[in-house]
Write a protein that holds these residues in place. Structure first.
Motif, mmCIF file in Angstrom:
data_model
loop_
_atom_site.group_PDB
_atom_site.id
_atom_site.type_symbol
_atom_site.label_atom_id
_atom_site.label_comp_id
_atom_site.label_asym_id
_atom_site.label_seq_id
_atom_site.Cartn_x
_atom_site.Cartn_y
_atom_site.Cartn_z
ATOM 1 N N ASP A 39 5.079 4.914 -9.768
ATOM 2 C CA ASP A 39 5.564 3.767 -10.417
ATOM 3 C C ASP A 39 4.553 2.827 -10.900
ATOM 4 N N ASP A 40 4.299 2.804 -12.103
ATOM 5 C CA ASP A 40 3.128 1.919 -12.734
ATOM 6 C C ASP A 40 3.085 0.500 -12.204
ATOM 7 N N ARG A 41 4.200 -0.129 -11.960
ATOM 8 C CA ARG A 41 3.855 -1.561 -11.504
ATOM 9 C C ARG A 41 3.477 -1.520 -10.135
ATOM 10 N N ASP A 44 -0.211 -1.013 -10.067
ATOM 11 C CA ASP A 44 -0.769 -1.919 -10.471
ATOM 12 C C ASP A 44 -0.909 -3.070 -9.602
#
Length: 256
Positions: A39-41, A44
């Motif tokens: 998951d990119d979020r 990050d």
């Protein structure tokens, strides 16, 4: 140096977490319950929260026979390590399964994967290296917290089980904490973290059985196991510099 261990709940990840702290690194650790690595979020947010100097990416779908049908395996085994490597300098734990015979294979040998899992690892290596990251190949890891064949055999024999053990493949069993120490040297480029003694799983199992005295060991060939995915004919790695499995047999018997 601040290190973020991704996949810290697995066999090597657990060893990395313990050994990194002992070596004086500032350590943050994420298990699969802490962060969805695909998951990119989530990625990050983890990088913002921990601000690591380096990431050691040990997360993986490691069931060779399930990767073909696991819809998440491509994302976890390929896309995720590459995405992390594009954000921060990353050391990616790969597998000796990227090779097929004949071995032993030095680090500069071009991968020759067979099967879905092996292909995923090979593609992840390529992507991580292209992003400026590093690759540490490991194989046949055993240790006090694992569910691998080598990690579980002592307990199985103590319970009186009959253990089927391969006699027609050469292996280099390697203790998880020795792997962790090698990875924490943060070697650049491609490197191998593998034990210097070879055997078969049958020979290994007989040595454990001789010390325990219960259960039984039955020799089998790879073809008898009915596995759905191909296995490398010879996935031995070189150089083999870590302590050999006989040097860690007492640890295995005492801690598993």
């Amino acid at each position: 140096m601040r290190i973020l261990i991704v996949g810290a709940g697995g066999l090597v990840g657990t060893a990395l977490r313990a050994r990194a702290s002992a070596r004086g690194f500032e350590v943050a650790a994420l298990t699969r319950f802490d962060c969805d690595v695909t998951d990119d979020r989530a990625r990050d947010a983890a990088l913002l929260a921990h601000r690591p100097t380096a990431v050691i990416f040990a997360a993986a779908r490691t069931s060779v026979d399930r990767c073909r049908d696991d819809p998440t395996s491509e994302a976890v085994n390929v896309a995720a390590p590459v995405a992390w490597a594009r954000r921060v300098e990353t050391w990616f734990l790969s597998s000796n399964f990227v090779f097929d015979g004949p071995g032993p294979h030095p680090p500069n040998t071009p991968p020759r994967p067979t099967g879905v899992y092996a292909g995923q690892k090979a593609r992840a290596e390529e992507g991580v290296l292209a992003a400026g990251g590093h690759v540490v190949r490991v194989g046949w890891v055993l240790g006090p917290t694992g569910r691998t064949f080598g990690s579980t055999i002592a307990g199985r024999l103590r319970r009186g089980e009959t253990v089927d053990a391969l006699y027609d493949l050469r292996v280099q069993p390697t203790w998880s904490e020795d792997v962790a120490d090698a990875v924490l040297e943060l070697p650049r480029g491609i490197s191998h973290a593998i034990g210097r003694e070879e055997t078969s799983w049958y020979g290994f199992s007989l040595a454990v059985w001789a010390r325990i005295g219960t259960g039984a060991v039955r020799p089998v060939r790879l073809a008898e196991l009915g596995l759905t995915e191909p296995r490398p004919r010879d996935a031995r790695l070189a150089p083999a510099t870590l302590p050999g499995w006989t040097e860690r047999l007492e640890d295995l018997l005492r801690r598993t």
